[in-house]
Design a protein around this motif. Structure first.
Motif, short mmCIF file in Angstrom:
data_model
loop_
_atom_site.label_atom_id
_atom_site.label_comp_id
_atom_site.label_asym_id
_atom_site.label_seq_id
_atom_site.Cartn_x
_atom_site.Cartn_y
_atom_site.Cartn_z
N ILE B 6 0.82 -1.21 0.00
CA ILE B 6 0.00 0.00 0.00
C ILE B 6 0.85 1.26 0.00
CG2 ILE B 6 -1.97 -1.07 1.15
CD1 ILE B 6 -1.11 0.66 3.59
N VAL B 7 2.17 1.14 0.31
CA VAL B 7 2.99 2.34 0.26
C VAL B 7 3.07 2.89 -1.16
CG1 VAL B 7 4.37 1.57 2.21
CG2 VAL B 7 5.21 1.21 -0.08
N LEU B 8 2.81 2.03 -2.15
CA LEU B 8 2.88 2.51 -3.53
C LEU B 8 1.61 3.25 -3.96
CD1 LEU B 8 4.53 -0.40 -5.48
CD2 LEU B 8 5.52 1.74 -4.79
N GLN B 9 0.52 3.04 -3.21
CA GLN B 9 -0.78 3.55 -3.66
C GLN B 9 -0.80 5.03 -4.03
OE1 GLN B 9 -3.72 2.54 -0.79
NE2 GLN B 9 -4.31 0.67 -1.84
N PRO B 10 -0.34 5.94 -3.12
CA PRO B 10 -0.44 7.36 -3.50
C PRO B 10 0.33 7.66 -4.77
CG PRO B 10 0.24 7.13 -1.21
CD PRO B 10 0.26 5.77 -1.80
N ILE B 11 1.52 7.06 -4.92
CA ILE B 11 2.35 7.35 -6.09
C ILE B 11 1.68 6.84 -7.35
CG2 ILE B 11 4.63 6.99 -7.08
CD1 ILE B 11 5.66 6.50 -4.26
N ILE B 12 1.12 5.60 -7.28
CA ILE B 12 0.48 5.03 -8.47
C ILE B 12 -0.74 5.85 -8.86
CG2 ILE B 12 -0.81 3.04 -9.32
CD1 ILE B 12 1.04 1.27 -7.73
#
Lengths: 104, 515
Positions: B6-12
């Motif tokens: 989920i750490v990738l969510q904002p970036i994606i």
């Protein structure tokens, strides 16, 4: 640090860095300024690869770094050249001395 | 450490948004709904803030998160590391992104190419979030370039104006030299340690035998210079007072509010996590840079007649406070050893809290100034006199922003300055610290004077002819300004939640080195 090639490459990288900075500081043409930036990029890339002479295990990752760094450098250069073209359209010149309306 | 994608969510979400927005523009033109892109942009920024809050919840529950793109484990793969400090920064970035996208709907109404504007704003925020989430230095550098490229393009957004082109070119040259200098430092680190993963470097570098032995200090200096150009520490600040006023006001708020903080974040992350302050003395350097930055920028701010240039110089002043706070933390740890831990935590907490206050306060001021400029059509302070009387909502919020940066007690800016100064005086029996902290206090009073002068000019004088006929700006431009003003007041009266958060963030930054 005994490898003579290593010293040669690292010193060349530092010299290239200085050449690039000199070019940006002294030259008054915008295109030459962009070339100065590219020379600095080359110096950093060379520095990444120079260290792989000491330890070949570093090589694969260093190559990846250099490839990505070249791509980023190309992106920066293209944006910079876009600005040069736009400045030429507005001022009719690529002389940095003409771009001195902003001060302090 | 727990793995979580989920750490990738904002970036994606942000990158995907940047990609789909031109399509939305196309569709909007087809069905004659020109407003569609603004709404979609606001929704995407809202989603990114929501997902960043989700990451915050995970970090609260499980502690720091990591994620690497499998199957390549660190140090080979792309690695993310999110602790409380990262998520603190990321939440500020996403919040400002959301508010500025709301503001831009009306402010940028008359411009063309707005799909590109929002796309660039999204890649800018994605780069910022990526910088704060990056777990290895090269990854950090890539997001750094994504952020920088977006901001060069956004400064030059009004490309038919000479000012924008000149400022953007200056910004591009200086900032690129800076990031290449930082990359040079990163290459030396890679050569020494054989890895760029921050947590691995943290265990290798402090015990490393180098030849010559001063080599780590060379790297520290290059890192400070390299990232310091974007953070606009004083000898490297020349691009800032040109670039920030030349950009559209929403982007000025973004650049002044958060982009320069990314530079501070990178300096703090690299120095405190990799070069342990108990082993290397870089606190003195940071303190000296801090007071030079504050003093020079204060004098320069006094000479300005252009409202946005004045605010830009005041941004440099505040960066000085933040750098000074980090410097005090490092100095205390180096001076007292592990015994200085509590002072260091106080100083760094103050610095991190000031990052928040300045992001909110300066965002508010630039958006407010943008509203004045939108209505009056000039940036000259002499002609903007009394405009606050005609625009009550914007004027009052603008005054709150000025008061918080002046450090007036019930507002949030007071608390962070207080913590930084207290920490400076807490290093006992040390004349260096007493002198430098006193310089900071004097500058703080000096700065308060010109903030109040600006407030008197904008709010209390009788309106000048140009400012006579103006009205309050549209509601969509008022909302973000009022929200930022309310955040300042609420955090000022009830600072405990944020102080706790900043304290945990500071301890997390130091905790990496305490093992």
């Amino acid at each position: 640090m005994s490898n003579p090639d290593f010293t040669l490459y690292v010193v060349t990288a530092i010299l290239l860095y200085i050449v690039g900075l000199y070019g940006i500081a002294i030259r008054r043409n915008m295109v030459r300024t962009v070339i100065g930036l590219e020379i600095i990029t080359a110096s950093v890339n060379l520095n990444f690869l120079a260290f792989t002479l000491l330890d070949p295990k570093l090589l694969p990752l260093a190559q990846y770094f250099v490839v990505v760094s070249i791509v980023l450098g190309a992106a920066v250069a293209s944006l910079a050249l876009m600005l040069v073209i736009q400045a030429y359209r507005l001022y009719g010149s690529t002389d940095l001395r003409k771009l001195n309306k902003l001060k302090w | 450490m727990p793995q979580s994608w989920i750490v990738l969510q904002p970036i994606i979400i942000l990158f995907a948004g940047a990609l789909i927005l031109p399509t939305i523009e196309f569709l909007g033109k087809a069905v004659k709904l020109e407003k569609l892109r603004g709404t979609v942009a606001v929704i995407i920024f809202g989603l990114s803030l929501y997902s960043a809050l989700g990451v915050y919840g995970e970090v609260q529950r499980q502690g720091p998160l990591t994620y690497f793109l499998s199957p390549y484990e660190p140090p080979i793969g792309v690695d993310f590391f999110v602790d409380q400090f990262s998520i603190f920064m990321a939440l500020i970035f996403c919040l400002l992104g959301l508010l500025i996208s709301i503001y831009s709907i009306k402010y940028m109404e008359d411009d063309t190419g707005l799909d590109k504007y929002y796309s660039l704003l999204m890649t800018l925020v994605a780069g910022l979030v990526g910088i704060s989430f990056a777990g290895d230095l090269f990854n950090l550098f890539i997001f750094w370039e994504v952020m920088s490229l977006s901001s060069y393009a956004l400064v030059a957004f009004k490309k038919y104006r000479w000012e924008a082109i000149e400022a953007s070119f200056k910004y591009l040259i200086m900032s690129t030299i800076g990031s290449l200098t930082a990359l040079y430092a990163i290459s030396v680190l890679y050569g020494l340690a054989g890895t760029l993963n921050i947590s691995q470097l943290a265990s290798i570098i402090p015990t490393l035998e180098t030849y010559p032995p001063q080599l780590p200090y060379f790297i520290i200096a290059t890192i400070i210079v390299g990232f310091g150009v974007t953070a606009s520490i004083v000898p490297f600040h020349f691009w800032l007072p040109d670039a920030h006023p030349a950009a559209p006001s929403g982007i000025s708020a973004m650049l002044s509010g958060v982009v320069i903080k990314a530079g501070v974040y990178a300096i703090a992350r690299v120095l405190f996590s990799i070069f342990i302050p108990t082993a290397f003395n870089f606190g003195t350097t940071l303190i000296l840079f801090g007071i030079i930055t504050i003093t020079v920028a204060n004098f320069m701010a006094l000479l300005q007649r252009d409202i946005k240039r004045l605010l830009a110089y005041s941004s440099i002043v505040n960066i000085g406070y933040i750098i000074f706070g980090f410097g005090v933390g490092a100095y205390a740890l180096n001076f007292y050893g592990v015994g200085g831990y509590s002072i260091a935590a106080l100083a760094i907490m103050g610095a991190i809290f000031h990052v928040f206050n300045h992001a909110v306060g300066k965002g508010l001021l630039f958006l407010g100034a943008g509203s004045f400029i939108h209505e009056v059509g000039t940036r000259d302070l002499m002609e903007l006199e009394g405009v606050g009387k005609k625009m009550p909502w914007t004027g009052v919020s603008f005054s709150i922003g000025l008061l918080t940066l002046a450090g007036v007690p019930p507002l949030s800016g007071f608390w962070s300055k207080l913590f930084i100064i207290l920490a400076g005086y807490a290093v006992l029996g040390n004349s260096f610290m007493i002198i430098t902290t006193s310089i900071v206090v004097l500058n703080s009073i000096f700065a308060a004077a010109y903030y109040l002068w600006l407030m008197q000019r904008v709010m209390l004088r009788d309106p000048k002819p140009k400012a006579k006929g103006v009205h309050e700006v549209p509601i969509l431009m008022v909302i973000p300004i009022v929200i930022l003003g309310l955040i300042t007041v609420i955090v000022g009266c009830w600072p405990f939640e944020i102080i706790n958060f900043a304290d945990v963030a500071a301890r997390s930054l130091l905790g990496l080195l305490m093992g």
